[in-house]
Design a protein around this motif. Structure first.
Motif, PDB file in Angstrom:
ATOM      1  N   LEU A 138       0.815  -1.217   0.000  1.00 59.23           N
ATOM      2  CA  LEU A 138       0.000   0.000   0.000  1.00 59.23           C
ATOM      3  C   LEU A 138       0.846   1.263   0.000  1.00 59.23           C
ATOM      4  CD1 LEU A 138      -2.789  -1.110   2.505  1.00 59.23           C
ATOM      5  CD2 LEU A 138      -3.087  -0.642   0.071  1.00 59.23           C
ATOM      6  N   ASP A 139       2.159   1.102   0.050  1.00 60.56           N
ATOM      7  CA  ASP A 139       3.041   2.261   0.012  1.00 60.56           C
ATOM      8  C   ASP A 139       4.415   1.827  -0.473  1.00 60.56           C
ATOM      9  OD1 ASP A 139       4.502   1.235   2.279  1.00 60.56           O
ATOM     10  OD2 ASP A 139       2.950   2.043   3.585  1.00 60.56           O
ATOM     11  N   ALA A 140       5.339   2.767  -0.508  1.00 60.13           N
ATOM     12  CA  ALA A 140       6.657   2.517  -1.103  1.00 60.13           C
ATOM     13  C   ALA A 140       7.520   1.553  -0.305  1.00 60.13           C
ATOM     14  CB  ALA A 140       7.400   3.847  -1.271  1.00 60.13           C
ATOM     15  N   SER A 141       7.069   1.127   0.861  1.00 53.59           N
ATOM     16  CA  SER A 141       7.849   0.154   1.620  1.00 53.59           C
ATOM     17  C   SER A 141       7.821  -1.226   0.968  1.00 53.59           C
ATOM     18  CB  SER A 141       7.318   0.049   3.057  1.00 53.59           C
ATOM     19  OG  SER A 141       5.983  -0.436   3.069  1.00 53.59           O
ATOM     20  N   GLY A 142       6.883  -1.450   0.056  1.00 51.32           N
ATOM     21  CA  GLY A 142       6.806  -2.725  -0.640  1.00 51.32           C
ATOM     22  C   GLY A 142       7.448  -2.642  -2.015  1.00 51.32           C
ATOM     23  N   LYS A 143       8.217  -3.664  -2.388  1.00 54.09           N
ATOM     24  CA  LYS A 143       8.956  -3.637  -3.653  1.00 54.09           C
ATOM     25  C   LYS A 143       8.029  -3.642  -4.859  1.00 54.09           C
ATOM     26  CE  LYS A 143      12.484  -6.098  -6.319  1.00 54.09           C
ATOM     27  NZ  LYS A 143      13.355  -7.301  -6.420  1.00 54.09           N
TER      28      LYS A 143
ATOM     29  N   TYR B 246       7.436  12.429  -6.250  1.00 49.44           N
ATOM     30  CA  TYR B 246       7.332  11.230  -5.424  1.00 49.44           C
ATOM     31  C   TYR B 246       7.522   9.969  -6.269  1.00 49.44           C
ATOM     32  CZ  TYR B 246       5.249   7.471  -2.703  1.00 49.44           C
ATOM     33  OH  TYR B 246       5.032   6.272  -2.067  1.00 49.44           O
ATOM     34  N   LEU B 247       6.880   9.917  -7.434  1.00 50.47           N
ATOM     35  CA  LEU B 247       7.027   8.739  -8.296  1.00 50.47           C
ATOM     36  C   LEU B 247       8.480   8.536  -8.719  1.00 50.47           C
ATOM     37  CD1 LEU B 247       3.858   9.016 -10.594  1.00 50.47           C
ATOM     38  CD2 LEU B 247       4.228   7.452  -8.672  1.00 50.47           C
ATOM     39  N   LYS B 248       9.192   9.625  -8.925  1.00 52.45           N
ATOM     40  CA  LYS B 248      10.593   9.515  -9.342  1.00 52.45           C
ATOM     41  C   LYS B 248      11.486   8.984  -8.221  1.00 52.45           C
ATOM     42  CE  LYS B 248      12.368  10.360 -12.630  1.00 52.45           C
ATOM     43  NZ  LYS B 248      12.686   9.447 -13.772  1.00 52.45           N
ATOM     44  N   THR B 249      10.990   8.929  -6.990  1.00 53.60           N
ATOM     45  CA  THR B 249      11.790   8.359  -5.902  1.00 53.60           C
ATOM     46  C   THR B 249      11.692   6.836  -5.852  1.00 53.60           C
ATOM     47  OG1 THR B 249      10.023   8.444  -4.220  1.00 53.60           O
ATOM     48  CG2 THR B 249      11.391  10.425  -4.503  1.00 53.60           C
ATOM     49  N   LEU B 250      10.747   6.258  -6.586  1.00 57.04           N
ATOM     50  CA  LEU B 250      10.553   4.807  -6.530  1.00 57.04           C
ATOM     51  C   LEU B 250      11.621   4.120  -7.370  1.00 57.04           C
ATOM     52  CD1 LEU B 250       6.669   4.622  -6.948  1.00 57.04           C
ATOM     53  CD2 LEU B 250       8.004   4.667  -4.820  1.00 57.04           C
ATOM     54  N   PRO B 251      12.422   3.261  -6.783  1.00 59.19           N
ATOM     55  CA  PRO B 251      13.484   2.601  -7.555  1.00 59.19           C
ATOM     56  C   PRO B 251      12.905   1.577  -8.527  1.00 59.19           C
ATOM     57  CG  PRO B 251      13.353   1.665  -5.354  1.00 59.19           C
ATOM     58  CD  PRO B 251      12.398   2.826  -5.376  1.00 59.19           C
ATOM     59  N   ALA B 252      13.718   1.155  -9.468  1.00 67.13           N
ATOM     60  CA  ALA B 252      13.303   0.124 -10.423  1.00 67.13           C
ATOM     61  C   ALA B 252      13.004  -1.166  -9.682  1.00 67.13           C
ATOM     62  CB  ALA B 252      14.399  -0.106 -11.459  1.00 67.13           C
ATOM     63  N   GLN B 253      11.972  -1.851 -10.116  1.00 63.46           N
ATOM     64  CA  GLN B 253      11.662  -3.142  -9.516  1.00 63.46           C
ATOM     65  C   GLN B 253      12.712  -4.174  -9.893  1.00 63.46           C
ATOM     66  OE1 GLN B 253       8.300  -5.278 -11.008  1.00 63.46           O
ATOM     67  NE2 GLN B 253       7.852  -6.250  -9.036  1.00 63.46           N
ATOM     68  N   ASP B 254      13.220  -4.071 -11.125  1.00 66.40           N
ATOM     69  CA  ASP B 254      14.247  -4.999 -11.604  1.00 66.40           C
ATOM     70  C   ASP B 254      15.423  -4.186 -12.139  1.00 66.40           C
ATOM     71  OD1 ASP B 254      15.733  -7.086 -12.551  1.00 66.40           O
ATOM     72  OD2 ASP B 254      14.338  -7.658 -14.155  1.00 66.40           O
ATOM     73  N   PRO B 255      16.288  -3.698 -11.238  1.00 69.26           N
ATOM     74  CA  PRO B 255      17.389  -2.827 -11.688  1.00 69.26           C
ATOM     75  C   PRO B 255      18.391  -3.517 -12.596  1.00 69.26           C
ATOM     76  CG  PRO B 255      17.636  -3.438  -9.372  1.00 69.26           C
ATOM     77  CD  PRO B 255      16.282  -3.899  -9.782  1.00 69.26           C
ATOM     78  N   ALA B 256      18.412  -4.838 -12.591  1.00 68.00           N
ATOM     79  CA  ALA B 256      19.368  -5.560 -13.437  1.00 68.00           C
ATOM     80  C   ALA B 256      18.869  -5.709 -14.869  1.00 68.00           C
ATOM     81  CB  ALA B 256      19.639  -6.949 -12.846  1.00 68.00           C
TER      82      ALA B 256
END
Length: 456
Positions: free
Chosen positions: A222-227, A301-311
């Protein structure tokens, strides 16, 4: 011995069932919020009007061609069709008799005035983050700023026993967060990011569409704490929601903050070109009305979310497809179909035209793991959302009448592999499934509304 084990298993199942039933019947007590102070109604009404736009209440609670907020919009769900309810202040068929506390219980807790639980198509797990002041403003707006409309609610298309309401109470107790617990969370230190998080996680309920759901239908985060928060993949009304995280190609990693703002406010930007339904409805009914500072807060805020699959390598442009098409080389059926049906607007380089015809090269919809949205676009077409900032509502025609399932699969597979795109091919069976869904939706829209229907 076997009969004894079966008896014990049946007894345990009965006890668990009765226990769950008893818990579901327990009343949920919620904290009453302070009433609207005398003399504040006028200011709160305008604040509520803005918040209702930010929450996109119109898009769900207004049927096609219907009165604003009078309900009746069909919403597809895994267990059947749910129809949005009348939230105008009509005293008999709407929410005109709701007190402030009853309004709050429905909005943030998912509890109807009669004590029943709302289907989570109403995004109360996200709305639990709305503050008391904003709840009061929304209440004043819906009671004083919305025209009452007499329209009875339409029963759901959910078959028994899935239509039973009491299991929803268990679902709500297990998966819907408490507003009071959320209010105690520390806010982000940066005021702009904190505002963006409030709008994205709460009022904007972006996760309701853009976050995957578990087998029990709650959002995985429900928030950015989840990948997986806002990582896309969920199918909404037949469209696959895209990844809003920092992945390049399949997400927003290649977009700037201004690109996101432009997409929200006008439904188009230089990267994705345009947005289609249902995100186009969000632009038309919601995002175009937000202040610039709120749009930038959302984007930041959206730009702070890291890639789910950075590789993952993401999109890397490959000029070979464009060179072959420019020379008229159509050795594969997919390439020939593209030249015949698509290249006139999207060009041989797949780049389209900025803010007019979407780029296919590196487009998140094209690169999505599930090709559902792409297939809907090819079969049924789409139109741009029209706003004062971008009034042209140019459209893409549907090709369902012209191309069979095998041809659509060949075309979709070609664009998912051309210009550097790296996505799985599409089968005729996948196309057939989407075509059948579109036919069911047309039949559903053609059904007349029974004016004597009541809340189920």
């Amino acid at each position: 011995m076997r009969k004894k084990r079966l008896f014990i298993a049946a007894l345990v199942a009965a006890i668990l069932f009765l226990s769950a039933f008893a818990v579901a019947l327990l009343p949920t007590r919620t904290r009453a919020i302070a009433p609207v102070a005398q003399g504040q109604a006028a200011a709160l009404l305008e604040q509520g009007r803005y918040l209702a736009a930010a929450g996109d209440c119109t898009a769900c609670h207004t049927a096609q061609g219907g009165a604003p907020f009078a309900g009746g919009l069909p919403i597809a769900s895994p267990i059947g069709t749910i129809y949005s309810t009348n939230i105008t202040p009509d005293p008999d068929t709407g929410i005109g008799r709701y007190s402030l506390d009853q309004f709050d219980r429905a909005l943030r807790h998912g509890i109807r005035a009669d004590g029943g639980t709302l289907y989570p198509a109403m995004p109360y797990p996200s709305y639990a983050r709305i503050g008391d002041d904003d709840v009061r403003a929304l209440y004043v707006y819906f009671m004083q700023g919305v025209k009452p409309v007499e329209r009875h609610n339409q029963p759901t298309g959910i078959a028994w026993p899935l239509s039973l309401r009491w299991p929803l109470a268990l679902w709500r107790r297990m998966f819907a967060p408490s507003p009071d617990a959320l209010a105690g969370r520390p806010a982000l230190a940066d005021a702009r990011l904190a505002r963006g998080a409030y709008l994205v996680e709460g009022l904007g309920h972006c996760g309701s569409c853009h976050t995957p759901r578990a087998l029990t239908m709650q959002e995985e985060a429900l928030d950015a704490s989840g990948k997986t928060y806002l990582s896309g993949g969920q199918v909404i009304d037949g469209w696959t929601a895209i990844n809003l995280r920092g992945d390049v190609g399949s997400g927003l990693g290649g977009w700037s903050e201004q690109d996101i703002v432009d997409s929200l406010r006008t439904g188009r930007n230089p990267h994705a070109g345009t947005v289609g339904s249902p995100m186009g409805d969000v632009t038309v009914h919601s995002m175009q009305y937000l202040r610039a500072d709120d749009l930038h807060a959302i984007a930041a805020y959206l730009k702070t979310l890291p890639a789910q699959d950075p590789a993952h390598p993401g999109f890397r442009a490959d000029p070979s497809t464009a060179a072959a098409l420019a020379q008229g080389q159509d050795a594969t059926p997919g390439a020939a179909l593209y030249l015949d049906n698509c290249a006139g607007c999207h060009r041989s380089d797949g780049a389209g035209d900025t803010r007019t015809f979407p780029s296919i090269a590196g487009n998140p919809t094209v690169l999505a793991p599930a090709p559902t949205s792409l297939l809907r676009l090819i079969l049924d077409g789409s139109r741009m959302p029209a706003t004062p900032a971008a009034p042209s509502d140019l459209g893409m025609p549907g090709f369902a009448w012209r191309l069979d399932d095998a041809q659509v699969a060949q075309l979709a597979s070609f664009v998912r592999a051309g210009w550097g795109n790296r996505a799985d091919p599409v089968s005729a069976a996948q196309v057939r499934k989407v075509r059948a869904q579109l036919e069911r939706e047309r039949a559903e829209r053609a059904k007349p509304h029974d004016p004597t229907s009541t809340r189920d």
